[in-house]
Scaffold this motif. Sequence first.
Motif, PDB file in Angstrom:
ATOM      1  N   GLY A   1      -6.157   0.186   4.416  1.00  0.00           N
ATOM      2  CA  GLY A   1      -4.646  -0.451   3.877  1.00  0.00           C
ATOM      3  C   GLY A   1      -4.847  -0.105   2.332  1.00  0.00           C
ATOM      4  O   GLY A   1      -3.787   0.080   1.752  1.00  0.00           O
ATOM      5  N   MET A   2      -5.758   0.343   1.772  1.00  0.00           N
ATOM      6  CA  MET A   2      -5.942   0.594   0.362  1.00  0.00           C
ATOM      7  C   MET A   2      -6.035   2.020   0.079  1.00  0.00           C
ATOM      8  O   MET A   2      -6.520   2.318  -1.180  1.00  0.00           O
ATOM      9  CB  MET A   2      -7.278  -0.246  -0.123  1.00  0.00           C
ATOM     10  N   ALA A   3      -5.764   2.971   1.039  1.00  0.00           N
ATOM     11  CA  ALA A   3      -5.761   4.286   0.757  1.00  0.00           C
ATOM     12  C   ALA A   3      -5.197   4.709  -0.488  1.00  0.00           C
ATOM     13  O   ALA A   3      -3.974   4.026  -0.652  1.00  0.00           O
ATOM     14  CB  ALA A   3      -5.283   5.047   1.862  1.00  0.00           C
TER      15      ALA A   3
ATOM     16  N   GLY B   1      -0.659   0.120   8.276  1.00  0.00           N
ATOM     17  CA  GLY B   1      -0.497  -1.084   8.816  1.00  0.00           C
ATOM     18  C   GLY B   1      -1.322  -2.375   8.185  1.00  0.00           C
ATOM     19  O   GLY B   1      -1.426  -3.482   8.704  1.00  0.00           O
ATOM     20  N   ARG B   2      -1.444  -2.302   6.963  1.00  0.00           N
ATOM     21  CA  ARG B   2      -2.058  -3.461   6.248  1.00  0.00           C
ATOM     22  C   ARG B   2      -1.023  -3.368   5.020  1.00  0.00           C
ATOM     23  O   ARG B   2      -0.417  -2.695   4.359  1.00  0.00           O
ATOM     24  CB  ARG B   2      -3.388  -2.844   5.398  1.00  0.00           C
ATOM     25  N   MET B   3      -0.546  -4.878   4.803  1.00  0.00           N
ATOM     26  CA  MET B   3       0.537  -5.058   3.746  1.00  0.00           C
ATOM     27  C   MET B   3      -0.225  -4.732   2.340  1.00  0.00           C
ATOM     28  O   MET B   3      -1.308  -5.022   1.913  1.00  0.00           O
ATOM     29  CB  MET B   3       0.896  -6.540   3.887  1.00  0.00           C
ATOM     30  N   ARG B   4       0.501  -4.004   1.324  1.00  0.00           N
ATOM     31  CA  ARG B   4       0.161  -3.722   0.174  1.00  0.00           C
ATOM     32  C   ARG B   4       0.901  -4.370  -1.031  1.00  0.00           C
ATOM     33  O   ARG B   4       1.860  -4.263  -1.241  1.00  0.00           O
ATOM     34  CB  ARG B   4       0.481  -2.356   0.057  1.00  0.00           C
ATOM     35  N   PRO B   5       0.255  -5.532  -1.291  1.00  0.00           N
ATOM     36  CA  PRO B   5       0.733  -6.639  -2.195  1.00  0.00           C
ATOM     37  C   PRO B   5       1.476  -5.803  -3.580  1.00  0.00           C
ATOM     38  O   PRO B   5       2.511  -6.228  -4.226  1.00  0.00           O
ATOM     39  CB  PRO B   5      -0.184  -7.808  -2.596  1.00  0.00           C
TER      40      PRO B   5
END
Lengths: 485, 450, 257
Positions: free
Chosen positions: B75-77, B100-104
């Motif tokens: 998610g932090m790519a 698929g990960r929320m990126r705040p």
Amino acid sequence: MAASTQTAQQVQELADDKYKYGFVTDIESETAPKGLNEDTVRFISAKKNEPEWLLAWRLKAFRHWLTMAEPTWAKVGFPEIDYQDSYYYSAPKGSDDGPKSLEDIDPELLATYEKLGIPLREQEFLAGVAVDAVFDSVSVATTFKSKLEEVGVIFCPISEALEKCPDLVKKYLGTVVPYTDNKHATLNSAVFTDGSFVYIPPGVRCPMELSTYFRINAKNTGQFERTLIIADKESYVSYLEGCTAPMRDENQLHAAVVELVALDDAEIKYSTVQNWYPGDENGKGGIYNFVTKRGACRGRNSKISWTQVETGSAITWKYPSCILQGDNSVGEFYSIAITNNCQQADTGTKMIHLGRNTTSKIISKGISAGRANQTYRGLVRMSPKAEGARNFTQCDSLLIGNECGAHTVPYIESKNKTAIVEHEATTSTISEDQMFYLRQRGIPPEAAVALVVNGFCREVLQQLPMEFAVEAQKLVGISLEGSVG
Amino acid sequence: MGNTTSTPLVFVDGFDAARPGLPGADLSWLKDIREAGIKRFNGLGLPTPKLENWKYTRLKSLEDTRFQPVTDEDGMAALDHVPSLLPDPGGRPRLVFVNGRMRPSFWIEGDLPSGVHLECLRDTLARDPDWAEAYLGRLTGDDHQALVQLNTAMMDTGFALRVDAGVVIEQPIEVVFIGGLTNRPVAYFPRNLIVLAAGAQATVVIHHVGMGIGAYFANTVTEIDIGEGARLNHYKVQAETRDATHLSTVHVNVAKDAAYEAFTLSIGGRLSRNEVSVRLEGEGARAGLNGAYLMRGSEHCDNTTVIEHLAPHTTCREIFKGVLDDQSRAVFQGKIIVRKEAQGTDGHQLCKTLLLSTGAEIDAKPELEIYADEVKCSHGATTGQIDETALFYLRSRGIPEAQARNLLVQSFVGEALDEISNEDVRHAFTDKVLHWLPAACFRSDEWRGK
Amino acid sequence: MSKKKAKKMLEIKNLHVSVDGTEILKGLDLSVNPGEMHAIMGPNGSGKSTLSHVIAGRDGYEITGGRIIFQGEDLTGMAPEVRAAKGIFLAFQYPVEIPGVANTTFLKEALNAIRRFKGEGELDAMQFVKMMRAKTKELGISDDMLKRAVNVGFSGGEKKRNEVLQMAVLNPTLAILDETDSGLDIDALKIVAEGVNKLRSPQRSMLIITHYQRLLDYIVPDKVHVLAHGKIQRTGGKELALELEEKGYAEFDEAAA
């Protein structure tokens, strides 16, 4: 009824001569034991004195059948068929069986004949009155026969064709509908008892519709009828199947197979009016009509045209199809299907475009009334080699009343960018405006419905030969009786 | 039915291991539906062409590839910009998911009026589990859809949008799902919930976009409930990479006098399927279900829709346009069902496909299932190539052939794009189509639809 | 056919009619003698079409009071086709399309249904064709129109001429012309009016329902009634139509308000 007694006498007189006219197969009045196994298949083949290759083919089909599942994709519902609870071979009834005269027949059936204007002698035949022989004018039959022989047309039962022209039968049988095709067709391949064989020699235009003849003669071909029609180069034939009056029949399952082959520049026109017993208003009884009909346009510029008027049977499962192999070949499908009360029909066509510049046209008119359900199911396939191929499809459904269903399921598959497919479908009802307009002009409701429905079907009715079209129109009205308040 | 594929069901094996890390792991009701989901999925197996509505689509990529769950690290790519669809996000709310990960850090809250709740699924499950319980899995109908069952078991991301009665959101809400920035094949399972109370209005633009290379599998389920008199515009672009598998299932309930307008633009993905089921449940409910698919290479795109009319005087319009180049293949299956109660239904469906190349293939199955008599229903489907006469006409006016072809494709797709009522979105989607066209030598700003 | 010459063609007494629970006709009285031509004029929504439909027996109109007597017989509950057979003909404002059914087929079906009802023998194909030829010639209608499907693809003028042709063939005793002038240009209107005038006879009464006076320039009525708010508000001679043309229906709006 004096007339019927008279007919019965004629029949009796003709009975002794019946084989002379060649259209009734010589079989003793015998019935195979109930049930279906390899012995049944051997029994049928032996009874019909068939060549070795045909028995082998039947057995292959039977063995394959055992491995097959019932097709379940159609939108029809019925209890599982017990194939062991049936007779697969029974000789035509002698005059001792069946109703003795029209007086023994369901008056409703007779009333329908009356409405259709069917001549009395034909009524007896249709109702299954013990007419075991060629009852109609023998001279007519023989005239037809000699006329056909003159031009070299072969038109006879398949069993007879096996003696007359075994090579032709062997060359074409099962080449359009292979014995592995589907469960019903495979069963037919294993146990078919008879059916018609037609061969039109090169360059011959068949001098008559093979209809009248058929209507008089074909009978008790029964449950597993098999028809094979070959139109050789540059020939033409129009073939009419069935009749416009409801057939009295005790068989529940009908699994017929029809194979058509058209060679270069040949044309086959195949028309069907199917009005088997549909069951009563509550869906009790009626025929299961599971038919596999397919035509191969093998030759260049060949044409096969199917026209069907399907108003009978409790369940219809039928997809007369065209395999358009020859370049520039043409396939047509014109259909009227009427379902009323508890009838179910899942019918349509397949147009398989293989050759270049092949064209097909599908016109389907479905009418659903009562609590009936009807589905148009069609496939149009443009293969990679079908350069410049074209299809046009128009499917219209008419619903009468709020308890019935009408469904349209076309499959369109195109793998050729130069091929054009156009499909249109509509669903509508007879509007209140139309009904009021017609009634205001003095036309009673049932006649008004028949009129609108006939108008709705016009494009297809026009495809039928004249004398058939008139009866088919009446049939449309009769089939929808009781569908309006 | 039973397990219809012989391939081991990778996701079933991984379920137990993945479970503790999934959102809402502490909720017992969620645990129950996840378990029921995996059990049912195991029973159904992956869909195969033996199933009637999977006749033309085989999930080959899922059979070949062992996808693994995503990690927080995925998610932090690294990502230097967000490929925003709408030209200037400005005050527009935007949610961004990477692998698929929320990126705040990319989240723009925007100027949402009060009465609107927009957050990621994980937050909703933590903050308001009772609300989530009331909707999650309630709109997906019966349990015959294996992919929905799989998503229910594995859902690990997604968003929830909740709009209170009478609240109108003017700005389109953009949700971006970025995939493809991993070093191994990964799978993620977004679950989205959109609930509009009576009279509410919202426009949601979903942007699935692939960046980088590498196979990934997104199995999305979206549940939508549109209250009485409410309106949702639901637009989607699917621009995944040529290695991506994108499977999406949407279920929509439309109440009395409410409207659902959708447009799905598919312009990328090795294997994609967008399955939408709309239930017009209240009298006067309306649906506009439109889309376009433009495919090339060996891409495969399947649009399967079911619109069910359950109440009187309900209306649907459906237009899909397809353009297929190279060896690409598309499937359109569109079913309109009119139940007995739905007298006065008006339904029309149209699917047209252009084949640009030898080797491209379209399989179309428009379907009507009608049980009511006072209805007006129709469908049409055509397939063919670019009209040679029109091409000649343009060339005779001095337009080079390549440009003329592009122009004709544009005008062909334009008929569908015209159905998008939100002007900004229509322009953005039109640009996407223009960019898709070969050798974008011909781009005219005048041509942006109306 | 009525034996007593003196018997009224149509007698409507205190007719109340509701559609979906809303009262449209609120105590309408009308009396028409054999051979008379009456015009019913009124603003939109006054109940003109309701009156024509209810006389012809269309479903969906609930008679909550009063009676319609046609040649001495109460029409209540009678099916539309029976009324047609007894001699009531309605020329529709919007003639209905019946795709695939040729005009001749339709007319033959209608005529023979009516003949059967009356106990007269059906016409065979030859007799029918002969009769049709005479009628089309008389009305100046081309044969082409007979072959086409009923009203399908007909222009507004053709549809109305087709209605007149049907009237000529079915030979009614009471003809109701519902807004026959709507959608017609002046030339078409003249042709239709000419056809109607040819069908005037001492045995046939006509009820002309219209919003505008202009049709009455060509078809001259014996009486003119103004229908507004579900009742006949005024009855007069043909000069009443001209007065309405000048003043409009405003007077009646106020009267009922």
